[in-house]
Design a protein around this motif. Structure first.
Motif, PDB file in Angstrom:
ATOM      1  N   ALA A  84       0.895  -1.296   0.077  1.00  0.00           N
ATOM      2  CA  ALA A  84       0.002  -0.031   0.001  1.00  0.00           C
ATOM      3  C   ALA A  84       0.873   1.405  -0.131  1.00  0.00           C
ATOM      4  N   GLU A  85       2.211   1.235   0.467  1.00  0.00           N
ATOM      5  CA  GLU A  85       3.000   2.355   0.542  1.00  0.00           C
ATOM      6  C   GLU A  85       3.209   2.783  -0.903  1.00  0.00           C
ATOM      7  N   VAL A  86       3.838   1.897  -1.673  1.00  0.00           N
ATOM      8  CA  VAL A  86       4.035   1.938  -3.165  1.00  0.00           C
ATOM      9  C   VAL A  86       2.780   2.456  -3.790  1.00  0.00           C
ATOM     10  N   PHE A  87       1.726   2.066  -3.522  1.00  0.00           N
ATOM     11  CA  PHE A  87       0.611   2.723  -4.377  1.00  0.00           C
ATOM     12  C   PHE A  87       0.163   3.791  -3.877  1.00  0.00           C
ATOM     13  N   ARG A  88       0.336   4.217  -2.621  1.00  0.00           N
ATOM     14  CA  ARG A  88       0.098   5.586  -2.069  1.00  0.00           C
ATOM     15  C   ARG A  88       0.532   6.722  -2.807  1.00  0.00           C
ATOM     16  N   LYS A  89       1.507   6.267  -3.686  1.00  0.00           N
ATOM     17  CA  LYS A  89       2.167   7.514  -4.325  1.00  0.00           C
ATOM     18  C   LYS A  89       1.161   7.891  -5.488  1.00  0.00           C
ATOM     19  N   ASP A  90       0.296   7.069  -6.137  1.00  0.00           N
ATOM     20  CA  ASP A  90      -0.494   7.524  -6.959  1.00  0.00           C
ATOM     21  C   ASP A  90      -1.933   6.596  -6.898  1.00  0.00           C
ATOM     22  N   HIS A  91      -2.350   6.409  -5.945  1.00  0.00           N
ATOM     23  CA  HIS A  91      -3.528   5.622  -5.901  1.00  0.00           C
ATOM     24  C   HIS A  91      -4.134   6.142  -4.464  1.00  0.00           C
ATOM     25  N   LEU A  92      -5.504   6.310  -4.568  1.00  0.00           N
ATOM     26  CA  LEU A  92      -6.109   6.956  -3.315  1.00  0.00           C
ATOM     27  C   LEU A  92      -7.193   6.242  -3.030  1.00  0.00           C
ATOM     28  N   PRO A  93      -7.389   5.236  -2.222  1.00  0.00           N
ATOM     29  CA  PRO A  93      -8.384   4.152  -2.053  1.00  0.00           C
ATOM     30  C   PRO A  93      -9.713   5.201  -1.475  1.00  0.00           C
ATOM     31  N   THR A  94     -11.013   4.643  -1.569  1.00  0.00           N
ATOM     32  CA  THR A  94     -11.940   5.458  -0.834  1.00  0.00           C
ATOM     33  C   THR A  94     -12.021   5.277   0.432  1.00  0.00           C
ATOM     34  N   ASP A  95     -11.740   3.977   0.888  1.00  0.00           N
ATOM     35  CA  ASP A  95     -11.410   3.393   2.094  1.00  0.00           C
ATOM     36  C   ASP A  95     -10.179   2.768   2.527  1.00  0.00           C
ATOM     37  N   SER A  96      -9.434   3.730   3.295  1.00  0.00           N
ATOM     38  CA  SER A  96      -7.926   2.921   3.364  1.00  0.00           C
ATOM     39  C   SER A  96      -7.912   1.525   4.092  1.00  0.00           C
ATOM     40  N   ALA A  97      -8.963   1.038   4.765  1.00  0.00           N
ATOM     41  CA  ALA A  97      -8.929  -0.120   5.171  1.00  0.00           C
ATOM     42  C   ALA A  97      -8.913  -1.035   4.217  1.00  0.00           C
ATOM     43  N   ALA A  98      -9.292  -1.099   3.302  1.00  0.00           N
ATOM     44  CA  ALA A  98      -9.343  -2.215   2.039  1.00  0.00           C
ATOM     45  C   ALA A  98      -7.962  -2.329   1.347  1.00  0.00           C
ATOM     46  N   VAL A  99      -6.790  -1.572   1.830  1.00  0.00           N
ATOM     47  CA  VAL A  99      -5.691  -1.897   1.437  1.00  0.00           C
ATOM     48  C   VAL A  99      -4.682  -1.973   2.664  1.00  0.00           C
ATOM     49  N   ARG A 100      -5.069  -1.644   3.948  1.00  0.00           N
ATOM     50  CA  ARG A 100      -4.460  -1.686   5.063  1.00  0.00           C
ATOM     51  C   ARG A 100      -3.544  -2.803   5.204  1.00  0.00           C
ATOM     52  N   THR A 101      -3.903  -3.958   4.944  1.00  0.00           N
ATOM     53  CA  THR A 101      -3.049  -5.159   5.074  1.00  0.00           C
ATOM     54  C   THR A 101      -2.087  -5.535   4.242  1.00  0.00           C
ATOM     55  N   CYS A 102      -1.827  -4.697   2.967  1.00  0.00           N
ATOM     56  CA  CYS A 102      -0.876  -4.824   2.131  1.00  0.00           C
ATOM     57  C   CYS A 102       0.367  -3.999   2.379  1.00  0.00           C
ATOM     58  N   THR A 103       1.305  -4.873   3.355  1.00  0.00           N
ATOM     59  CA  THR A 103       2.350  -4.237   3.721  1.00  0.00           C
ATOM     60  C   THR A 103       3.686  -4.711   3.403  1.00  0.00           C
ATOM     61  N   SER A 104       3.598  -5.490   2.405  1.00  0.00           N
ATOM     62  CA  SER A 104       5.000  -6.237   1.891  1.00  0.00           C
ATOM     63  C   SER A 104       5.174  -6.056   0.321  1.00  0.00           C
ATOM     64  N   ASP A 105       6.246  -6.158  -0.257  1.00  0.00           N
ATOM     65  CA  ASP A 105       6.537  -6.176  -1.460  1.00  0.00           C
ATOM     66  C   ASP A 105       7.058  -7.436  -1.827  1.00  0.00           C
ATOM     67  N   ASN A 106       6.984  -8.585  -0.969  1.00  0.00           N
ATOM     68  CA  ASN A 106       7.863  -9.813  -1.120  1.00  0.00           C
ATOM     69  C   ASN A 106       7.584 -10.392  -2.491  1.00  0.00           C
ATOM     70  N   ALA A 107       6.039 -10.479  -2.982  1.00  0.00           N
ATOM     71  CA  ALA A 107       5.594 -11.139  -3.980  1.00  0.00           C
ATOM     72  C   ALA A 107       5.505 -10.466  -5.412  1.00  0.00           C
ATOM     73  N   ASN A 108       6.214  -9.168  -5.284  1.00  0.00           N
ATOM     74  CA  ASN A 108       6.209  -8.419  -6.412  1.00  0.00           C
ATOM     75  C   ASN A 108       6.986  -9.022  -7.660  1.00  0.00           C
ATOM     76  N   TYR A 109       6.669  -8.929  -8.628  1.00  0.00           N
ATOM     77  CA  TYR A 109       7.126  -9.881  -9.976  1.00  0.00           C
ATOM     78  C   TYR A 109       8.525  -9.599  -9.971  1.00  0.00           C
ATOM     79  N   PHE A 110       9.096  -8.431  -9.930  1.00  0.00           N
ATOM     80  CA  PHE A 110      10.544  -8.244  -9.981  1.00  0.00           C
ATOM     81  C   PHE A 110      11.366  -8.944  -8.929  1.00  0.00           C
ATOM     82  N   ARG A 111      11.005  -8.726  -7.656  1.00  0.00           N
ATOM     83  CA  ARG A 111      11.649  -9.447  -6.509  1.00  0.00           C
ATOM     84  C   ARG A 111      11.442 -11.256  -6.490  1.00  0.00           C
ATOM     85  N   ARG A 112      10.286 -11.542  -6.908  1.00  0.00           N
ATOM     86  CA  ARG A 112      10.156 -12.921  -7.041  1.00  0.00           C
ATOM     87  C   ARG A 112      10.947 -13.582  -7.999  1.00  0.00           C
TER      88      ARG A 112
END
Length: 384
Positions: free
Chosen positions: A276-304
């Motif tokens: 959610a931290e990465v997305f916060r730069k250009d994505h604004l959710p209507t309800d922040s709770a919907a993305v609150r649990t997105c705390t990792s980048d471990n399964a990102n394509y490039f890192r994986r």
């Protein structure tokens, strides 16, 4: 006292049955979902066999869930009005209506709004529809057939990550961006007309991941553009390995921005499984709770896939060339690598400006090709 005990009993039964339902194998849940939206009912509550896919349902109160149940059961009949037995205020009703729309990508016949009338004896909801019942049934049949074709070769024993990547790539290759017409907002536009806007991408990805047995939900909100504007936008949260990640196929399917127009190449993966931290730069959710649990980048394509580099040197070059050869051998029609800010300038100059990445591809037998270096994402990508 009796009322208190009864309430406690109801809550205990609902909790126990929720645990049992959540333990149903995902394949069974998919079969149930394909057959019907009906679930196990007790004391006015419905416990859906696909409960893991109903994120917004699970955010509702018990009373709101009963109203949700009524709407889900009645809406496919296309009634002019729906009578409900529970008393809720207008704000609560709109929340429930949105939950129904967001949880059920198959309900692409629904309009954005509904109206609510209530008095002491009768409470009615008047939905809005963007399709007739006959048209919807015809389009739903076409959507199901297209979804079956797209998922035909889905690896059944694959991990959730592999299933998600398969669906992401297939849908990105299959569909191009368009904001024309009502159909672009849902699965019919994406899967049948092969044209979709952000809402259509998100809802169709949701539908396909549901069928693949991958837990996910859509996230409505705003995009934050460079000019400061904030248009409506929608993306997804996907659960992989017990961890939630943000994913935005619309913004990853950006090949339309190449000089040659749309291509059939694989989508990019910058917005694939990010925090959610990465997305916060250009994505604004209507309800922040919907993305609150997105705390990792471990399964990102490039890192994986070991395609993220923090330095650019001889070892980096050898690693990238080896990865490129493997991608070409695999038959991939695109290839991309990401860099940390400290390595970006040197990598961009050598791989993109000086043409090294394309030269490597052509020396390995690739014909033609285009290269793009995206400053915002620190990604160098070639499309062959």
């Amino acid at each position: 006292m009796r009322q208190t005990r009864r309430t406690a009993l109801v809550l205990a039964l609902v909790l126990c049955l929720s645990v049992l339902v959540s333990a149903i194998p995902r394949t069974a849940a998919r079969a149930e979902r394909a057959a019907s939206h009906a679930g196990l009912s007790i004391l006015g509550f419905t416990l859906y066999p696909d409960i893991q896919y109903r994120y917004y349902y699970n955010q509702l109160s018990l009373t709101e869930k009963r109203v949700y149940n009524t709407l889900v059961n009645e809406l496919p009949k296309f009634p002019k009005t729906i009578q409900i037995s529970d008393s809720v205020n207008e704000d609560s009703l709109l929340k429930i209506y949105d939950a129904v729309r967001y949880d059920n990508p198959e309900f692409f016949f629904l309009g954005l709004k509904c109206s609510y009338k209530r008095n002491r004896l009768v409470r009615t909801v008047t939905p809005s529809y963007v399709l007739s019942k006959k048209t919807y049934e015809s389009q739903l049949k076409a959507v199901n057939q297209a979804a079956d074709r797209l998922l035909k070769n889905l690896p059944q024993n694959a991990s959730d990550y592999e299933k998600e990547l398969y669906v992401y790539n297939k849908l990105g290759t299959y569909t191009k961006y368009s904001n024309s017409g009502t159909a672009s907002h849902g699965p019919y536009g994406a899967l049948v007309r092969k044209q979709s806007n952000c809402e259509g991408y998100a809802r169709t990805l949701q539908l396909l991941l549901n069928r693949a047995g991958v837990v996910n939900h859509v996230v409505p909100g705003k995009a934050i553009k460079r000019d400061g504007s904030r248009p409506n936008h929608m993306w997804n949260v996907v659960t992989v390995g017990g961890q939630d990640y943000c994913a935005d196929l619309t913004w990853d399917d950006y090949d339309r921005n190449f000089a040659g127009g749309d291509t059939k190449a694989l989508p990019s993966h910058y917005y694939f499984n990010r925090s959610a931290e990465v997305f916060r730069k250009d994505h604004l959710p209507t309800d922040s709770a919907a993305v609150r649990t997105c705390t990792s980048d471990n399964a990102n394509y490039f890192r994986r896939n070991s395609l993220y580099y923090t330095s650019y040197n001889a070892d980096t070059k050898r690693a990238i060339q080896s990865k490129l050869k493997a991608a070409l051998k695999n038959g991939d029609d695109s290839f991309e690598v990401m860099f940390a800010a400290s390595a970006w300038s040197a990598a961009k100059k050598d791989l993109a400006t000086n043409g090294r990445l394309l030269a490597w591809a052509r020396s390995s037998g690739a014909r033609g090709g285009r290269c793009i270096a995206t400053e915002k994402y620190k990604v160098v990508r070639i499309v062959l």
